[in-house]
Write an enzyme that holds these catalytic residues in place. Structure first.
Site, PDB file in Angstrom:
ATOM      1  N   LYS A   1      29.861 -12.086  -6.440  1.00  0.00           N
ATOM      2  CA  LYS A   1      29.152 -13.331  -6.105  1.00  0.00           C
ATOM      3  C   LYS A   1      28.629 -14.027  -7.373  1.00  0.00           C
ATOM      4  O   LYS A   1      28.485 -15.228  -7.410  1.00  0.00           O
ATOM      5  CB  LYS A   1      27.996 -12.961  -5.169  1.00  0.00           C
ATOM      6  CG  LYS A   1      27.327 -14.125  -4.509  1.00  0.00           C
ATOM      7  CD  LYS A   1      26.450 -13.606  -3.391  1.00  0.00           C
ATOM      8  CE  LYS A   1      25.467 -14.614  -2.895  1.00  0.00           C
ATOM      9  NZ  LYS A   1      24.636 -14.085  -1.816  1.00  0.00           N
TER      10      LYS A   1
ATOM     11  N   GLU B   1      20.356 -19.028   2.362  1.00  0.00           N
ATOM     12  CA  GLU B   1      19.817 -17.728   2.808  1.00  0.00           C
ATOM     13  C   GLU B   1      18.361 -17.829   3.278  1.00  0.00           C
ATOM     14  O   GLU B   1      18.024 -17.359   4.368  1.00  0.00           O
ATOM     15  CB  GLU B   1      19.990 -16.689   1.700  1.00  0.00           C
ATOM     16  CG  GLU B   1      21.443 -16.282   1.554  1.00  0.00           C
ATOM     17  CD  GLU B   1      21.794 -15.633   0.227  1.00  0.00           C
ATOM     18  OE1 GLU B   1      20.873 -15.299  -0.538  1.00  0.00           O
ATOM     19  OE2 GLU B   1      22.996 -15.462  -0.040  1.00  0.00           O
TER      20      GLU B   1
END
Ligand code: AMP
Length: 604
Positions: free
Chosen positions: A70, A169
């Site tokens: 990521k 998130e």
């Protein structure tokens, strides 16, 4: 429409959830776990392993085991150099300046590696739900740029998933909060994960979640804390043996592993012993590492990192003109938020007890599943008013950055800018689009050059071209243009803003599907061979135990069946043949059972 799943595609671990009527449920993966390590192992012949099995080979094959991918998603190689140094696999620069990963002689884009993780999650979801899954909501750190979001969406497409929405998130965590509490409050989501840190301040109501401010750092997470311990261990080893082992990849991986374990232990204990036998061997014999790390030493090593997160929280409050007194609840997200000193510092800053009722590993995936439920119409809609976390603008004369959409603007949003030509009969206008806060264009993240071609010939400054910049609810930027004077819509070409063209993505999607199908087939073949092996072993045991009581003809038949079975196992790779054989053996057992009166026939 099948089930839409919610995915938290994490730096260290990933989690997948769905809505079972009105309740979010975390999906159990094929190893029985609720979280899947975001680790991909690639074997010499190109086979891929994802999750626990890949994590286990990290120590023995660090160069072909990819973790923390990521960190490289949608990033330019030159911007990711410091992250390249923290992994054992080879990160290289692709032809267009992006990050790539080289394993053997094959180059993988970070999107592809992430797609392998997503495919594993998708497969687990399909097994768990017993139906095909083709749609998902995927979360990203609030501080992901347009390129990183686009790369995440592309990874979903490669994995065969239609990504309905990309959500931040912390916003997902806030959705979980709204779903659970259903009361109005102002919340702070402190999200400290394996690779990133985000702080978001939100106002939530029964059916509205509005982000007031977000700040973060995409290169600040648990892995950086581990690195601090690794450096300390390297020094300890040097002090004892006078040898610098910082260049040895296998040693480094062992140290990293031990560092993370020590860190986890120190969240519960006040000291921990680190023992690494045979870390190195040279002419004077094997060298071991044995030391004790106390919580106090650990805290002083990692304090600069903890302080950076607190500083970001302060700035987020400044951005939204809030003070700690305005915040009703502080929700902790991400594994690193379990560190006692981190919790103490956050509590100290916000001057209130922390809300620990959510599982920090799962709350983001749960929020993504709730968003999926909203899109499916199963869950009462909660309006999400998210913000863009970077200013969007263009490069103007003198390499300066002109902001068009300032950061913390509620999305979706759009802005139109009037541009014109600077030369007589100029047919093309090039617009360099960037994201960031620096007045110097070179310090910001370039999203690409948007070229408007085919402008009718005219005097300089005469064409009136309306360039529309839009940020959609995924946080992804779109650019379109129209020459209002000639009435002709100009053509905008985007020079591969994410490093991947649509046809490349499609090609990779097909390739991944084929590999996935092949690996499913090979798994089925392995199962079938195992089944036949079991049948043959039963038959052998039966013959051994009953030889004295059987007719010669039966013994002959059994021996023939065994011979045929062994031969087929050795030579045949045809599934139909092996299926037939397994059926034949099953029938043969039934026939023996009839003859011997049932009880003594081999089981199958
Ligand atoms: P996440 O990205 O949320 O999965 O967080 C993973 C990170 O959290 C990794 O760096 C883990 O080492 C770290 N982590 C998980 N549990 C703990 C714990 N109990 N104490 C300290 N760090 C933890």
């Amino acid at each position: 429409m099948g089930k839409v799943i919610g995915i938290d595609l994490g730096t260290t671990n990933s989690v997948c959830a769905y809505m079972d009527r009105r309740e979010p449920v975390v999906i159990i993966n094929s190893e029985g776990g609720r979280v899947t390590p975001s680790v991909v192992g690639i074997s010499k012949n190109g086979e891929r392993f994802v999750g626990d099995i890949a994590k286990r080979q990290l120590l023995i094959n660090p160069e072909a085991t990819i973790h923390s991918i990521k960190r490289f998603m949608g990033r330019r190689y030159r911007d990711a150099l410091s992250d390249c140094a923290s992994v054992q696999y080879k990160v290289v620069e692709t032809r267009n300046g992006d990050c790539g990963v080289e394993v053997g002689d094959r180059l993988y884009l970070p999107q592809e590696i992430s797609a392998m993780i997503l495919q594993k999650l998708r497969k687990s979801a399909e097994d768990f739900l017993g139906e095909q899954v083709t749609e998902a909501v995927i979360t990203v750190p609030a501080y992901f740029t347009d390129r990183q979001r686009q790369a995440t969406k592309d990874a979903g497409t490669i994995a065969g998933l239609n990504v309905l929405r990309i959500i931040n998130e912390p916003t997902a965590a806030a959705l979980a909060y709204v779903h659970d509490r259903k009361r109005s409050s102002t919340i702070a989501v402190y999200d400290f994960g394996g690779g990133t840190f985000d702080i978001s301040l939100l106002e939530v109501d029964r059916d509205l979640a509005e982000v007031r401010a977000t700040r973060g750092n995409n290169a600040l997470g648990g892995a950086d804390i581990d690195n601090k311990i690794v450096h300390w261990l390297l020094e300890e080893f040097y002090k004892e043996h006078g040898i610098d082992v910082s260049d040895d990849k296998v040693v480094l991986q062992r140290l990293r592993d031990a560092a993370e374990r020590a860190k986890l232990e120190l969240s519960a204990a006040y000291d921990t012993d680190i023992h690494l036998p045979f870390l190195l061997a040279n002419a004077s014999g094997p060298k071991h590492l044995q030391c004790t790390l106390t919580r106090a030493t650990f805290e002083s090593l990692a304090m600069p990192l903890f302080e950076r997160t607190i500083e970001e929280c302060r700035r987020a409050m400044e951005d939204s003109r809030m003070s700690p007194e305005d915040i009703d609840e502080v929700i902790l997200v991400g594994g690193s938020s379990r560190i006692p000193m981190v919790q103490a510092m956050v509590q100290d800053l916000f001057k209130r007890p922390l809300n620990k009722s959510f599982n920090p590993d799962e709350v983001v995936a749960v929020g993504a599943a709730i968003q999926a439920g909203i899109l499916e119409g199963d869950v009462k809609a909660v309006t999400l008013l998210d913000v863009t976390n970077f200013s969007l603008g263009i490069e103007v004369e003198g390499r300066r950055f002109a902001k068009l959409i300032p950061k913390n603007t509620t999305i979706p949003t759009q802005k139109t800018q009037l541009v014109s030509t600077v030369a007589e009969n100029q047919r093309t206008v090039k617009i360099h689009v960037l994201q960031g806060e620096s007045p110097d264009a070179r310090d910001n993240v370039s999203l690409g050059d948007f070229e408007l071609v085919g402008i009718p010939p005219a005097k300089r400054g005469e064409p009136r071209i309306h360039v529309k910049f839009a940020i959609d609810s995924n946080g992804i930027v779109h650019v379109s243009a129209k020459d209002s004077r000639s009435g002709v819509s100009g053509e905008i070409t985007i020079e591969a803003p994410t490093g991947m063209t649509q046809s490349q993505i499609e090609e990779l999607r097909e390739e991944h599907e084929t590999i996935h199908r092949r690996s499913t087939d090979s798994h089925e073949m392995k199962e079938l061979r195992h089944q036949i092996e079991k049948q043959l072993v039963s038959l052998e045991n039966f013959l051994r135990d009953n030889r004295g009581f059987l007719h010669k003809k039966d013994i002959f038949e059994i021996e023939q069946a065994l011979k045929r079975g062994r031969m087929a196992l050795l030579k045949s790779s045809d599934k139909t043949n092996l299926d037939d054989l397994s059926m034949y053996l099953a029938r043969f057992f039934a026939h023996l059972a009839d003859k011997t009166g049932g009880g003594d026939a081999p089981v199958h």
